[in-house]
Design a protein around this motif. Structure first.
Motif, PDB file in Angstrom:
ATOM      1  N   MET A   1       0.917  -1.211  -0.031  1.00 15.93           N
ATOM      2  CA  MET A   1      -0.211  -0.037   0.148  1.00 15.93           C
ATOM      3  C   MET A   1       0.815   1.273  -0.114  1.00 15.93           C
ATOM      4  O   MET A   1       2.039   1.152   0.411  1.00 15.93           O
ATOM      5  CB  MET A   1      -0.835   0.132   1.295  1.00 15.93           C
ATOM      6  N   ASN A   2       0.338   2.343  -0.395  1.00 18.50           N
ATOM      7  CA  ASN A   2       1.053   3.641  -0.414  1.00 18.50           C
ATOM      8  C   ASN A   2       0.628   4.445   0.878  1.00 18.50           C
ATOM      9  O   ASN A   2      -0.706   4.831   0.956  1.00 18.50           O
ATOM     10  CB  ASN A   2       0.677   4.357  -1.620  1.00 18.50           C
ATOM     11  N   ILE A   3       1.329   4.725   1.673  1.00 18.23           N
ATOM     12  CA  ILE A   3       1.058   5.092   3.197  1.00 18.23           C
ATOM     13  C   ILE A   3       1.915   6.653   3.129  1.00 18.23           C
ATOM     14  O   ILE A   3       2.786   6.553   3.064  1.00 18.23           O
ATOM     15  CB  ILE A   3       1.455   4.168   4.200  1.00 18.23           C
ATOM     16  N   ILE A   4       1.264   7.452   3.527  1.00 18.27           N
ATOM     17  CA  ILE A   4       1.649   9.114   4.052  1.00 18.27           C
ATOM     18  C   ILE A   4       1.675   9.078   5.502  1.00 18.27           C
ATOM     19  O   ILE A   4       0.524   8.890   6.080  1.00 18.27           O
ATOM     20  CB  ILE A   4       1.207  10.026   3.343  1.00 18.27           C
ATOM     21  N   GLU A  22       7.026  -4.173   6.262  1.00 13.89           N
ATOM     22  CA  GLU A  22       6.055  -5.010   5.770  1.00 13.89           C
ATOM     23  C   GLU A  22       5.948  -4.502   4.234  1.00 13.89           C
ATOM     24  O   GLU A  22       4.890  -5.033   3.857  1.00 13.89           O
ATOM     25  CB  GLU A  22       4.683  -4.607   6.784  1.00 13.89           C
ATOM     26  N   ASN A  23       6.875  -3.971   3.577  1.00 12.42           N
ATOM     27  CA  ASN A  23       6.814  -3.731   2.295  1.00 12.42           C
ATOM     28  C   ASN A  23       5.957  -2.883   1.876  1.00 12.42           C
ATOM     29  O   ASN A  23       5.386  -3.007   0.782  1.00 12.42           O
ATOM     30  CB  ASN A  23       7.016  -4.838   1.603  1.00 12.42           C
ATOM     31  N   HIS A  24       5.301  -2.033   2.684  1.00 12.91           N
ATOM     32  CA  HIS A  24       4.528  -0.812   2.160  1.00 12.91           C
ATOM     33  C   HIS A  24       5.556   0.348   1.605  1.00 12.91           C
ATOM     34  O   HIS A  24       6.751   0.655   2.087  1.00 12.91           O
ATOM     35  CB  HIS A  24       3.475  -0.144   3.349  1.00 12.91           C
ATOM     36  N   ASN A  25       4.933   1.125   0.771  1.00 16.11           N
ATOM     37  CA  ASN A  25       5.736   2.332   0.165  1.00 16.11           C
ATOM     38  C   ASN A  25       5.044   3.379   1.073  1.00 16.11           C
ATOM     39  O   ASN A  25       4.015   4.040   1.357  1.00 16.11           O
ATOM     40  CB  ASN A  25       5.087   2.622  -1.380  1.00 16.11           C
ATOM     41  N   ILE A  26       6.131   4.041   2.070  1.00 13.51           N
ATOM     42  CA  ILE A  26       6.140   4.951   3.061  1.00 13.51           C
ATOM     43  C   ILE A  26       6.539   6.461   2.543  1.00 13.51           C
ATOM     44  O   ILE A  26       7.765   6.344   1.908  1.00 13.51           O
ATOM     45  CB  ILE A  26       6.732   4.561   4.231  1.00 13.51           C
ATOM     46  N   THR A  27       5.693   7.508   2.549  1.00 17.18           N
ATOM     47  CA  THR A  27       6.182   8.775   2.719  1.00 17.18           C
ATOM     48  C   THR A  27       6.072   9.495   3.932  1.00 17.18           C
ATOM     49  O   THR A  27       4.824   9.291   4.428  1.00 17.18           O
ATOM     50  CB  THR A  27       5.573   9.504   1.421  1.00 17.18           C
ATOM     51  N   ILE A  28       7.351  10.025   4.416  1.00 16.95           N
ATOM     52  CA  ILE A  28       6.938  10.934   5.699  1.00 16.95           C
ATOM     53  C   ILE A  28       7.099  12.240   5.666  1.00 16.95           C
ATOM     54  O   ILE A  28       8.029  12.795   4.781  1.00 16.95           O
ATOM     55  CB  ILE A  28       8.158  10.360   6.812  1.00 16.95           C
ATOM     56  N   ILE A  29       6.124  13.215   6.134  1.00 17.60           N
ATOM     57  CA  ILE A  29       6.100  14.404   5.897  1.00 17.60           C
ATOM     58  C   ILE A  29       6.635  15.192   7.408  1.00 17.60           C
ATOM     59  O   ILE A  29       5.869  14.867   8.264  1.00 17.60           O
ATOM     60  CB  ILE A  29       4.886  15.135   5.724  1.00 17.60           C
ATOM     61  N   ASP A  30       7.452  16.133   7.468  1.00 16.36           N
ATOM     62  CA  ASP A  30       7.669  16.905   8.771  1.00 16.36           C
ATOM     63  C   ASP A  30       8.214  18.321   8.389  1.00 16.36           C
ATOM     64  O   ASP A  30       8.917  18.287   7.369  1.00 16.36           O
ATOM     65  CB  ASP A  30       8.698  15.959   9.731  1.00 16.36           C
ATOM     66  N   LEU A  31       8.217  19.405   9.318  1.00 17.94           N
ATOM     67  CA  LEU A  31       8.974  20.480   9.029  1.00 17.94           C
ATOM     68  C   LEU A  31      10.257  20.511   9.401  1.00 17.94           C
ATOM     69  O   LEU A  31      10.899  21.289   8.654  1.00 17.94           O
ATOM     70  CB  LEU A  31       8.076  21.578   9.971  1.00 17.94           C
ATOM     71  N   GLU A  41      16.591   7.929   5.513  1.00 17.84           N
ATOM     72  CA  GLU A  41      17.822   6.966   5.485  1.00 17.84           C
ATOM     73  C   GLU A  41      17.611   6.069   6.216  1.00 17.84           C
ATOM     74  O   GLU A  41      18.204   4.794   5.718  1.00 17.84           O
ATOM     75  CB  GLU A  41      19.198   8.053   5.846  1.00 17.84           C
ATOM     76  N   ASP A  42      17.256   5.991   7.361  1.00 16.64           N
ATOM     77  CA  ASP A  42      17.162   4.841   8.541  1.00 16.64           C
ATOM     78  C   ASP A  42      16.240   3.594   7.812  1.00 16.64           C
ATOM     79  O   ASP A  42      16.512   2.520   7.825  1.00 16.64           O
ATOM     80  CB  ASP A  42      16.712   5.275   9.436  1.00 16.64           C
ATOM     81  N   PHE A  43      15.072   3.903   7.159  1.00 20.70           N
ATOM     82  CA  PHE A  43      14.121   3.013   6.933  1.00 20.70           C
ATOM     83  C   PHE A  43      13.896   2.961   5.062  1.00 20.70           C
ATOM     84  O   PHE A  43      13.123   2.284   4.929  1.00 20.70           O
ATOM     85  CB  PHE A  43      12.788   3.534   7.503  1.00 20.70           C
ATOM     86  N   ASP A  44      14.668   3.561   4.623  1.00 24.66           N
ATOM     87  CA  ASP A  44      14.535   3.620   2.877  1.00 24.66           C
ATOM     88  C   ASP A  44      13.223   3.939   2.677  1.00 24.66           C
ATOM     89  O   ASP A  44      12.502   3.095   1.862  1.00 24.66           O
ATOM     90  CB  ASP A  44      15.100   2.235   2.466  1.00 24.66           C
ATOM     91  N   ILE A  45      12.679   5.001   3.004  1.00 22.87           N
ATOM     92  CA  ILE A  45      11.335   5.595   2.645  1.00 22.87           C
ATOM     93  C   ILE A  45      11.633   6.882   1.928  1.00 22.87           C
ATOM     94  O   ILE A  45      12.624   7.484   2.082  1.00 22.87           O
ATOM     95  CB  ILE A  45      10.488   5.951   3.856  1.00 22.87           C
ATOM     96  N   LEU A  46      10.407   7.616   1.475  1.00 25.10           N
ATOM     97  CA  LEU A  46      10.507   9.005   0.767  1.00 25.10           C
ATOM     98  C   LEU A  46      10.284   9.919   1.878  1.00 25.10           C
ATOM     99  O   LEU A  46       9.519   9.579   2.857  1.00 25.10           O
ATOM    100  CB  LEU A  46       9.556   9.042  -0.307  1.00 25.10           C
ATOM    101  N   GLY A  47      10.756  11.018   1.894  1.00 31.62           N
ATOM    102  CA  GLY A  47      10.581  12.123   2.968  1.00 31.62           C
ATOM    103  C   GLY A  47      10.270  13.482   2.104  1.00 31.62           C
ATOM    104  O   GLY A  47      10.920  13.778   1.004  1.00 31.62           O
ATOM    105  N   VAL A  48       9.223  14.110   2.697  1.00 32.80           N
ATOM    106  CA  VAL A  48       8.951  15.491   2.192  1.00 32.80           C
ATOM    107  C   VAL A  48       8.953  16.489   3.406  1.00 32.80           C
ATOM    108  O   VAL A  48       8.313  16.362   4.490  1.00 32.80           O
ATOM    109  CB  VAL A  48       7.437  15.598   1.470  1.00 32.80           C
ATOM    110  N   VAL A  49       9.562  17.539   3.172  1.00 34.27           N
ATOM    111  CA  VAL A  49       9.817  18.591   4.252  1.00 34.27           C
ATOM    112  C   VAL A  49       8.802  19.662   3.931  1.00 34.27           C
ATOM    113  O   VAL A  49       8.550  20.303   2.859  1.00 34.27           O
ATOM    114  CB  VAL A  49      11.337  19.137   4.140  1.00 34.27           C
TER     115      VAL A  49
END
Length: 453
Positions: A1-4, A22-31, A41-49
């Protein structure tokens, strides 16, 4: 699943770690750019500032294609706004962390009016977990299945119990009780045991049974099963408030030590049946003066992890109380497990586990059938409850004839409202609920219990 995930704090990063595994596609957002970069970097996920409540930022994070948005910033209102925008901008399910006790009384209205899928309250979840442990003070951890009708109790085999050397297959006959030992933690190793495995002193054992049989087993080995009658809590934060409410409803005497005068006054108004004491909860003399030696439970809920652990160890030295310590930040679970403390609660892990269960439940509608999921033994194993909705490779055959994965145990079967421990001659049928314990991660269908050819 694609999860933000909106919010890269303790809870957000813990959720990101579990869901990415669990092999979900993760994007994390934070200021906070540094937090985003570290999580990516730690979890091999995408990040948006950026601000997760911004339409543009959510679009950049891929909300149009997202299946789920989880808002776990430190502000309840911001989390609700993030979810509201996500519902309008995309077609995803939404989960909001809402911590304020005022909102907890209105949670159903908020969910219904804002179209939220789940509202999670880490402090309330932690308080409920602690209250379960105080109902069963001999347990280090309690998880429930089959809508509360089956318990999985984690406890330590102490030498004075005189069960070291007892084979698991001999327990039902010798103890005259129907229980299943489903996992053993021994010297850092996790064992999913067969009947020929013998218990050893100092084992951490996870046992599954219906409550009546649990009580019978512990009575046989000389452990008292009554809930505590009195509790001394150090720290008067939100968890303490929720916990005190639960305990007062259980008719447990509650004493809270809190340092801030204004918070003591608030708690006195909110909890008129509890005793609220202003003072330094780390003062040994004050603790002894306020009944540490005589209380049946001691719960350390300050904002300092090290303080909570030391206070629990102090309680161990000066009393026979059940000790519980809250830990938020420390990552050395294997070291903490070696400390002589009855139970340690990790609120961020409880929240992450709750959301992981929900993501598995979302997959149910995609053909999966996981009903309940618990990470157990410090995340080294999982306990899952499956609902069998259709005929498959696992139905219609005795369990003894199925090629089950190694390190996997089918524990309980619920059929037509009746529960039974699974034995080799039992078969699985459409409509059954089946409880499985395994060290294999990521099972999301009942057929995943089989060894692949």
């Amino acid at each position: 699943m694609n999860i933000i995930i909106v919010g890269a704090g303790k809870v957000g990063t813990t959720i990101a770690e579990q869901l990415s595994s669990e092999n979900h596609n993760i994007t994390i957002i934070d200021l906070n750019q540094k937090k985003v970069e570290e999580a990516a970097e730690d979890f091999d996920i995408l990040g948006v500032v950026g601000n997760g409540a911004s339409y543009q930022v959510q679009m950049e994070a891929g909300v149009k294609d997202a299946d789920l948005l989880i808002a776990v910033t430190g502000a309840d209102e911001l989390n609700l706004l993030c979810c509201l925008i996500a519902k309008k901008a995309g077609k995803c399910q939404t989960v909001a962390r809402v911590r304020n006790p005022m909102y907890s009384r209105e949670v159903n209205f908020i969910k219904r009016q804002m179209g939220l899928s789940v509202v999670i309250n880490p402090e309330l979840t932690a308080a409920l977990e602690i209250s379960k442990l105080l109902r069963l003070p001999y347990a280090k951890k309690v998880d429930t299945f089959a809508r509360g009708r089956v318990e999985m109790i984690k406890f330590r085999i102490h030498p004075e119990l005189h069960v070291g050397g007892l084979k698991i297959s001999d327990i039902p006959q010798k103890m005259k009780c129907d229980v299943m030992i489903c996992a053993i933690e021994r010297k850092g190793q996790v064992i999913i045991p067969g009947g020929d495995v013998a218990l050893e002193d100092n084992d951490l054992v996870s046992m599954m049974a219906v409550p009546k049989e649990t009580a019978r087993f512990f009575k046989k080995i000389g452990i008292k099963t009554h809930q505590v009658k009195s509790t001394l809590i150090v720290g008067g934060g939100t968890i303490a408030y929720y916990l005190a409410k639960q305990l007062l409803e259980m008719r447990v005497e509650v004493r809270i030590i809190e340092q801030r005068k204004e918070r003591c006054e608030e708690l006195s108004e909110l909890l008129p049946e509890a005793t609220i004491l202003q003072g330094d909860g780390t003062d040994k003399e004050l603790l002894l003066e306020e009944g540490l030696k005589h209380t049946e439970a001691f719960v350390a809920l300050t904002n300092m992890d090290e303080e909570n652990l030391m206070l629990a160890m102090l309680a161990r030295k000066y009393s026979d109380a059940k000790q519980i310590a809250k830990v938020n930040r420390i990552h050395f679970e294997e070291v903490i497990d070696d400390l002589d403390i009855d139970s340690v609660i990790y609120p961020k892990n409880l929240t992450a586990d709750h959301i992981t269960r929900y993501t598995r439940a979302m997959q149910n509608s995609m053909g999966s059938n996981v009903e309940t999921l618990y990470k157990i033994l410090d995340g080294k194993a999982e306990a899952l409850e499956f609902v069998i909705r259709e005929e498959s490779k696992v139905t219609g055959y005795p369990l003894a004839e199925l090629r089950l994965k190694d390190n996997l145990l089918v524990c309980y079967i619920s059929r037509n409202g009746k529960l039974k421990i699974a034995r080799g001659q039992d078969d699985l049928r459409v409509g059954d609920s089946v409880i499985v314990v395994t060290t294999h991660k990521g099972l999301d269908d009942i057929t995943d219990i089989l060894e692949r050819a």
